[in-house]
Design a protein around this motif. Sequence first.
Motif, mmCIF file in Angstrom:
data_model
loop_
_atom_site.group_PDB
_atom_site.id
_atom_site.type_symbol
_atom_site.label_atom_id
_atom_site.label_comp_id
_atom_site.label_asym_id
_atom_site.label_seq_id
_atom_site.Cartn_x
_atom_site.Cartn_y
_atom_site.Cartn_z
ATOM 1 N N PHE A 121 0.879 -1.306 -0.071
ATOM 2 C CA PHE A 121 0.061 0.097 0.094
ATOM 3 C C PHE A 121 0.914 1.276 0.171
ATOM 4 O O PHE A 121 0.684 2.266 -0.843
ATOM 5 C CB PHE A 121 -0.961 -0.050 1.354
ATOM 6 C CG PHE A 121 -1.717 1.096 1.298
ATOM 7 C CD1 PHE A 121 -2.667 1.519 0.714
ATOM 8 C CD2 PHE A 121 -1.582 1.918 2.586
ATOM 9 C CE1 PHE A 121 -3.626 2.706 0.798
ATOM 10 C CE2 PHE A 121 -2.421 2.939 2.773
ATOM 11 C CZ PHE A 121 -3.229 3.437 2.003
ATOM 12 N N GLY A 122 1.741 1.279 0.740
ATOM 13 C CA GLY A 122 2.799 2.377 0.846
ATOM 14 C C GLY A 122 3.532 2.592 -0.233
ATOM 15 O O GLY A 122 3.838 3.861 -0.859
ATOM 16 N N LEU A 123 4.042 1.630 -0.993
ATOM 17 C CA LEU A 123 4.435 1.687 -2.499
ATOM 18 C C LEU A 123 3.706 2.196 -3.489
ATOM 19 O O LEU A 123 4.173 3.066 -4.221
ATOM 20 C CB LEU A 123 5.276 0.247 -2.860
ATOM 21 C CG LEU A 123 6.437 -0.245 -2.014
ATOM 22 C CD1 LEU A 123 6.914 -1.592 -2.594
ATOM 23 C CD2 LEU A 123 7.648 0.841 -2.496
ATOM 24 N N ALA A 124 2.431 1.870 -3.475
ATOM 25 C CA ALA A 124 1.599 2.250 -4.411
ATOM 26 C C ALA A 124 1.088 3.687 -4.128
ATOM 27 O O ALA A 124 1.006 4.497 -5.141
ATOM 28 C CB ALA A 124 0.274 1.678 -4.293
ATOM 29 N N LEU A 125 1.304 4.298 -2.873
ATOM 30 C CA LEU A 125 1.104 5.553 -2.595
ATOM 31 C C LEU A 125 1.944 6.483 -3.141
ATOM 32 O O LEU A 125 2.186 7.444 -3.817
ATOM 33 C CB LEU A 125 0.756 5.790 -1.236
ATOM 34 C CG LEU A 125 -0.590 5.572 -0.565
ATOM 35 C CD1 LEU A 125 -0.555 5.764 0.812
ATOM 36 C CD2 LEU A 125 -1.538 6.577 -1.121
ATOM 37 N N MET A 126 3.344 5.855 -2.750
ATOM 38 C CA MET A 126 4.529 6.379 -3.383
ATOM 39 C C MET A 126 4.889 6.633 -4.735
ATOM 40 O O MET A 126 5.072 7.507 -5.413
ATOM 41 C CB MET A 126 5.887 5.746 -3.077
ATOM 42 C CG MET A 126 6.098 6.215 -1.503
ATOM 43 S SD MET A 126 7.596 5.119 -0.496
ATOM 44 C CE MET A 126 8.704 5.143 -1.727
ATOM 45 N N LEU A 127 4.157 5.575 -5.457
ATOM 46 C CA LEU A 127 4.200 5.415 -7.174
ATOM 47 C C LEU A 127 3.368 6.460 -7.464
ATOM 48 O O LEU A 127 3.103 6.939 -8.843
ATOM 49 C CB LEU A 127 4.318 4.194 -7.613
ATOM 50 C CG LEU A 127 5.466 3.335 -7.208
ATOM 51 C CD1 LEU A 127 5.461 1.585 -7.641
ATOM 52 C CD2 LEU A 127 6.732 3.901 -7.769
ATOM 53 N N ALA A 128 1.921 6.574 -6.823
ATOM 54 C CA ALA A 128 0.886 7.611 -7.559
ATOM 55 C C ALA A 128 1.157 8.896 -7.003
ATOM 56 O O ALA A 128 0.441 9.590 -7.548
ATOM 57 C CB ALA A 128 -0.333 7.015 -6.720
#
Length: 166
Positions: A121-128
């Motif tokens: 979830f954190g990686l998805a937020l960083m990439l978004a």
Amino acid sequence: MRLTQLSPFCASATFLLALFGFGAKAGILPLHAWLPEAHPAAPSPVSALMSGIMLKTAIYGMLRVTFNLLHTQLWWWGVFALTLGLLTALFGVIFAAVQVDMKRLLAYSSIENIGLILVGFGLALMLASPLWLTLQERANYFNFGISLGLGICLLVLAGYFPEEKK
């Protein structure tokens, strides 16, 4: 709420409150204290449902609030969620390794799994986040230039271009 554009401060406050609320239900690290006590007290089928469905429902709620209701994703949300997820996963693995009661082992294993889901979830937020998209765009230009230069150098070294005769 979907049609409103929140300021970054209000969006951050909403994100943190959603992370706190859904994190308490999911068993994220500082809010996990109820989970190892609830698993041994519950009957085995209820314990399995708690692990398999209830904890993941909280993660689903967190995803819906963050990506569907909040139109702004800030990069530090991802860093915060990633760090929290890594700490939760590490805590869950360490405590699961020393358990002798199978239901407590299941509880700490569930905490570890929630930590790994939170890392994603954190990686998805960083990439978004817009900052990441800008950096990714610049990196693509750099990678294209390096690849093109490397390709031309390899062609020259391989003798693809004939030498000029004088």
